[in-house]
Scaffold this motif. Structure first.
Motif, PDB file in Angstrom:
ATOM      1  N   TYR A  77       0.089  -1.099  -0.205  1.00 21.82           N
ATOM      2  CA  TYR A  77       0.225  -0.203   0.051  1.00 21.82           C
ATOM      3  C   TYR A  77       0.646   1.214   0.143  1.00 21.82           C
ATOM      4  CZ  TYR A  77      -2.879   4.046   1.754  1.00 21.82           C
ATOM      5  OH  TYR A  77      -3.767   5.074   2.316  1.00 21.82           O
ATOM      6  N   SER A  78       1.485   1.402   0.890  1.00 24.19           N
ATOM      7  CA  SER A  78       2.372   2.243   0.912  1.00 24.19           C
ATOM      8  C   SER A  78       3.265   2.942   0.011  1.00 24.19           C
ATOM      9  CB  SER A  78       3.280   2.494   2.258  1.00 24.19           C
ATOM     10  OG  SER A  78       4.270   1.434   2.543  1.00 24.19           O
ATOM     11  N   ALA A  79       3.751   2.161  -1.199  1.00 22.24           N
ATOM     12  CA  ALA A  79       4.505   1.833  -2.229  1.00 22.24           C
ATOM     13  C   ALA A  79       4.005   2.219  -3.570  1.00 22.24           C
ATOM     14  CB  ALA A  79       5.149   0.010  -2.524  1.00 22.24           C
ATOM     15  N   GLN A  80       3.147   1.668  -3.237  1.00 24.86           N
ATOM     16  CA  GLN A  80       1.979   2.552  -4.127  1.00 24.86           C
ATOM     17  C   GLN A  80       1.701   3.423  -4.292  1.00 24.86           C
ATOM     18  OE1 GLN A  80      -2.060   0.168  -4.231  1.00 24.86           O
ATOM     19  NE2 GLN A  80      -0.893  -1.876  -5.293  1.00 24.86           N
ATOM     20  N   MET A  81       1.075   4.330  -2.580  1.00 24.43           N
ATOM     21  CA  MET A  81       1.013   5.150  -2.111  1.00 24.43           C
ATOM     22  C   MET A  81       1.690   6.664  -3.285  1.00 24.43           C
ATOM     23  SD  MET A  81      -0.877   7.677  -1.551  1.00 24.43           S
ATOM     24  CE  MET A  81      -2.439   6.699  -0.920  1.00 24.43           C
ATOM     25  N   GLU A  82       3.085   6.100  -2.692  1.00 23.19           N
ATOM     26  CA  GLU A  82       4.730   6.776  -3.321  1.00 23.19           C
ATOM     27  C   GLU A  82       4.898   7.155  -4.440  1.00 23.19           C
ATOM     28  OE1 GLU A  82       9.398   6.743  -2.449  1.00 23.19           O
ATOM     29  OE2 GLU A  82       8.085   5.690  -1.138  1.00 23.19           O
ATOM     30  N   PHE A  83       4.329   6.056  -5.250  1.00 24.54           N
ATOM     31  CA  PHE A  83       4.678   5.901  -6.757  1.00 24.54           C
ATOM     32  C   PHE A  83       3.349   6.923  -7.477  1.00 24.54           C
ATOM     33  CE2 PHE A  83       3.998   3.377 -10.810  1.00 24.54           C
ATOM     34  CZ  PHE A  83       4.898   2.935 -11.806  1.00 24.54           C
ATOM     35  N   PHE A  84       2.756   6.447  -6.917  1.00 23.85           N
ATOM     36  CA  PHE A  84       1.858   7.624  -7.850  1.00 23.85           C
ATOM     37  C   PHE A  84       1.649   8.407  -7.585  1.00 23.85           C
ATOM     38  CE2 PHE A  84      -0.864   3.654  -7.808  1.00 23.85           C
ATOM     39  CZ  PHE A  84      -0.758   3.619  -9.678  1.00 23.85           C
ATOM     40  N   GLN A  85       2.028   9.240  -6.302  1.00 29.46           N
ATOM     41  CA  GLN A  85       1.426  10.507  -5.912  1.00 29.46           C
ATOM     42  C   GLN A  85       3.369  10.886  -6.731  1.00 29.46           C
ATOM     43  OE1 GLN A  85       1.986  10.423  -1.371  1.00 29.46           O
ATOM     44  NE2 GLN A  85       0.350  11.458  -1.085  1.00 29.46           N
ATOM     45  N   ASN A  86       4.353  10.376  -6.829  1.00 27.40           N
ATOM     46  CA  ASN A  86       5.702  10.659  -7.432  1.00 27.40           C
ATOM     47  C   ASN A  86       5.193  10.701  -8.740  1.00 27.40           C
ATOM     48  OD1 ASN A  86       7.223  10.670  -5.593  1.00 27.40           O
ATOM     49  ND2 ASN A  86       8.126   8.649  -5.456  1.00 27.40           N
ATOM     50  N   PHE A  87       4.434   9.781  -9.271  1.00 28.59           N
ATOM     51  CA  PHE A  87       3.806  10.663 -11.110  1.00 28.59           C
ATOM     52  C   PHE A  87       3.554  11.937 -10.998  1.00 28.59           C
ATOM     53  CE2 PHE A  87       0.140  10.237 -14.003  1.00 28.59           C
ATOM     54  CZ  PHE A  87       1.227  10.672 -15.143  1.00 28.59           C
ATOM     55  N   LEU A  88       2.213  12.443  -9.729  1.00 28.33           N
ATOM     56  CA  LEU A  88       1.546  13.844  -9.892  1.00 28.33           C
ATOM     57  C   LEU A  88       2.698  14.709  -9.810  1.00 28.33           C
ATOM     58  CD1 LEU A  88      -0.899  12.699  -7.438  1.00 28.33           C
ATOM     59  CD2 LEU A  88      -1.552  13.182 -10.087  1.00 28.33           C
ATOM     60  N   TYR A  89       3.983  14.975  -9.266  1.00 29.04           N
ATOM     61  CA  TYR A  89       4.903  15.474  -9.192  1.00 29.04           C
ATOM     62  C   TYR A  89       6.025  15.268 -10.164  1.00 29.04           C
ATOM     63  CZ  TYR A  89       4.121  15.562  -4.058  1.00 29.04           C
ATOM     64  OH  TYR A  89       3.197  15.932  -2.960  1.00 29.04           O
ATOM     65  N   TRP A  90       5.901  13.750 -10.913  1.00 30.38           N
ATOM     66  CA  TRP A  90       7.081  13.776 -12.228  1.00 30.38           C
ATOM     67  C   TRP A  90       6.329  15.263 -13.630  1.00 30.38           C
ATOM     68  CZ3 TRP A  90       5.673  11.314 -17.041  1.00 30.38           C
ATOM     69  CH2 TRP A  90       6.672  10.864 -17.907  1.00 30.38           C
ATOM     70  N   VAL A  91       4.692  14.889 -13.288  1.00 32.10           N
ATOM     71  CA  VAL A  91       3.959  16.257 -14.505  1.00 32.10           C
ATOM     72  C   VAL A  91       4.005  17.277 -13.544  1.00 32.10           C
ATOM     73  CG1 VAL A  91       2.440  14.065 -15.285  1.00 32.10           C
ATOM     74  CG2 VAL A  91       1.891  15.251 -13.732  1.00 32.10           C
ATOM     75  N   LYS A  92       3.911  17.594 -12.931  1.00 34.02           N
ATOM     76  CA  LYS A  92       4.357  18.836 -12.159  1.00 34.02           C
ATOM     77  C   LYS A  92       5.209  19.523 -12.776  1.00 34.02           C
ATOM     78  CE  LYS A  92       2.651  21.959  -9.492  1.00 34.02           C
ATOM     79  NZ  LYS A  92       1.124  22.978 -10.082  1.00 34.02           N
ATOM     80  N   GLY A  93       6.773  19.072 -12.634  1.00 35.14           N
ATOM     81  CA  GLY A  93       7.167  19.293 -13.099  1.00 35.14           C
ATOM     82  C   GLY A  93       7.569  19.524 -14.156  1.00 35.14           C
TER      83      GLY A  93
END
Length: 370
Positions: A77-93
């Motif tokens: 669960y925590s790894a999935q959460m981090e993975f998808f949140q990192n995608f958000l920051y990836w496109v935000k950048g």
């Protein structure tokens, strides 16, 4: 260079979107099958196109991470959460955009990309037994108001890791600027288009789908939105609901003048708005053509204008004329009153006054009962 590209083909009278690998032009099967599913479910071409780009961005992110779609199911669960949140920051950048010039998306846009990705994952879970369920999506019950004001509830899967998105008030346009734009138009078709957007509150896709024989009431000066999936210019009403709008006598006179001036071309089409010149003369006008026309007007007048700004203008003018919020919402074709509120230029002071009036009314009612 982009790792994946979005393309489209016409099949059985519909535009079908697909995603290819740029290195060898091979089609990505799972995403393309999902896009076909959305098309056959009668989602609008613009919606499917948006989803296609969202998935292509996520696939680029996966490749950078050395992952495949199915790898996510093996995460905690925590790894999935981090993975998808990192995608958000990836496109935000702006890493999803190739080239030197990058327009950084806002938080709401980033969230919309991820929302489309979750839709794809839920499709995989329903279509293929070997996939499980994403741990980060939880079942929640939400309440909403439908088009006729009835309160309903439905079950949906929700993600708690989205970026904080501020709900922004849409930008409107002043009447004096609309007049300047009308004067800058080079033909009566463009003038009619601007006037009808401002007077009906229709979405541009709805207006471009109007057929001049079936959808216009010439006796009462009214125009109708009729949901169709077979429009020549591939426009689509957002919801499967028809509605009418009253048009002023002056604007209807311009409509009749437009008929008279371009009568021969209009006979070649059933659509109200058509291309007036060139190899596509007589064909239904497209959204891309309208957007190009609006950009030319902006360059000519230095006045920012979009079809959506004219829709906001309609809402605010009706409010000034005393229309109720519910009536404006119905005229706009909204399913949620909060969406309509976001269209209106209501100050904080007005909201406070309205709240005070409501509380005073409740107090008076209770006092009479006592």
């Amino acid at each position: 260079m982009k790792t994946y590209e979005v393309g489209n083909v016409r099949y059985d009278g519909k535009v079908c979107f697909l995603i290819r690998r740029t290195e060898d032009a091979s089609i990505c099967v799972y995403p393309t099958k999902y896009l076909k599913h959305k098309t056959t479910s009668n989602r609008s071409p613009n919606t499917v196109k948006r989803i296609a780009f969202s998935l292509s961005y996520f696939m680029g992110y996966l490749k950078e991470q050395g992952r495949q779609f199915e790898d996510v199911y093996e995460m905690t669960y925590s790894a999935q959460m981090e993975f998808f949140q990192n995608f958000l920051y990836w496109v935000k950048g702006g890493k999803h955009i190739s080239g030197e010039v990058r327009k950084i998306p806002d938080n709401g846009t980033c969230n919309a990309y991820l929302h489309d990705v979750f839709g794809f994952y839920q499709f995989l879970e329903m279509e293929y037994e070997q996939f499980g369920s994403l741990l980060v999506l939880s079942d929640k019950t939400i309440s909403y108001t439908n088009a006729i004001g009835v309160r309903k509830t439905k079950l949906c899967r929700s993600f708690d890791g989205y970026l904080n998105a501020v709900s922004s008030k849409g930008r409107t346009i002043e009447r004096k600027n609309i007049i300047v734009l009308l004067d800058a138009c080079t033909n009566c078709r463009d003038q009619l288009l601007l006037l009808l957007l401002a007077e009906t509150g229709f979405r541009i896709g709805e207006l471009l789908g109007v057929r001049y024989v079936e959808d216009i009431d010439y006796q009462r000066c009214r125009i109708r939105v009729e949901p169709r999936v077979d429009n020549e210019n591939e426009v689509r009403a957002k919801y499967e609901e028809d509605r009418w709008a009253k048009v002023s006598k002056d604007t209807f006179d311009i409509l009749l003048f437009y008929y008279a001036k371009y009568r021969k071309l209009l006979r070649e089409s059933e659509y109200l708005f058509i291309t007036l010149s060139g190899e596509h003369a007589g064909q239904a006008l497209t959204e891309d053509a309208v957007n190009a026309m609006l950009r030319r007007l902006q360059k000519k007048t230095q006045i920012k204008v979009t079809s959506h700004m004219l829709r906001h203008y309609f809402a605010n003018e009706r409010r000034k004329n005393g229309w109720s919020l519910e009536l404006i919402s119905q005229a706009l074709g909204h399913r949620n009153l909060q969406t309509t509120i976001n269209y209106l230029n209501i100050s904080n002071e007005e909201l406070v006054e309205a709240s005070e009036e409501l509380l005073y009314g409740i107090f008076q009612l209770r006092h009479r009962r006592d």
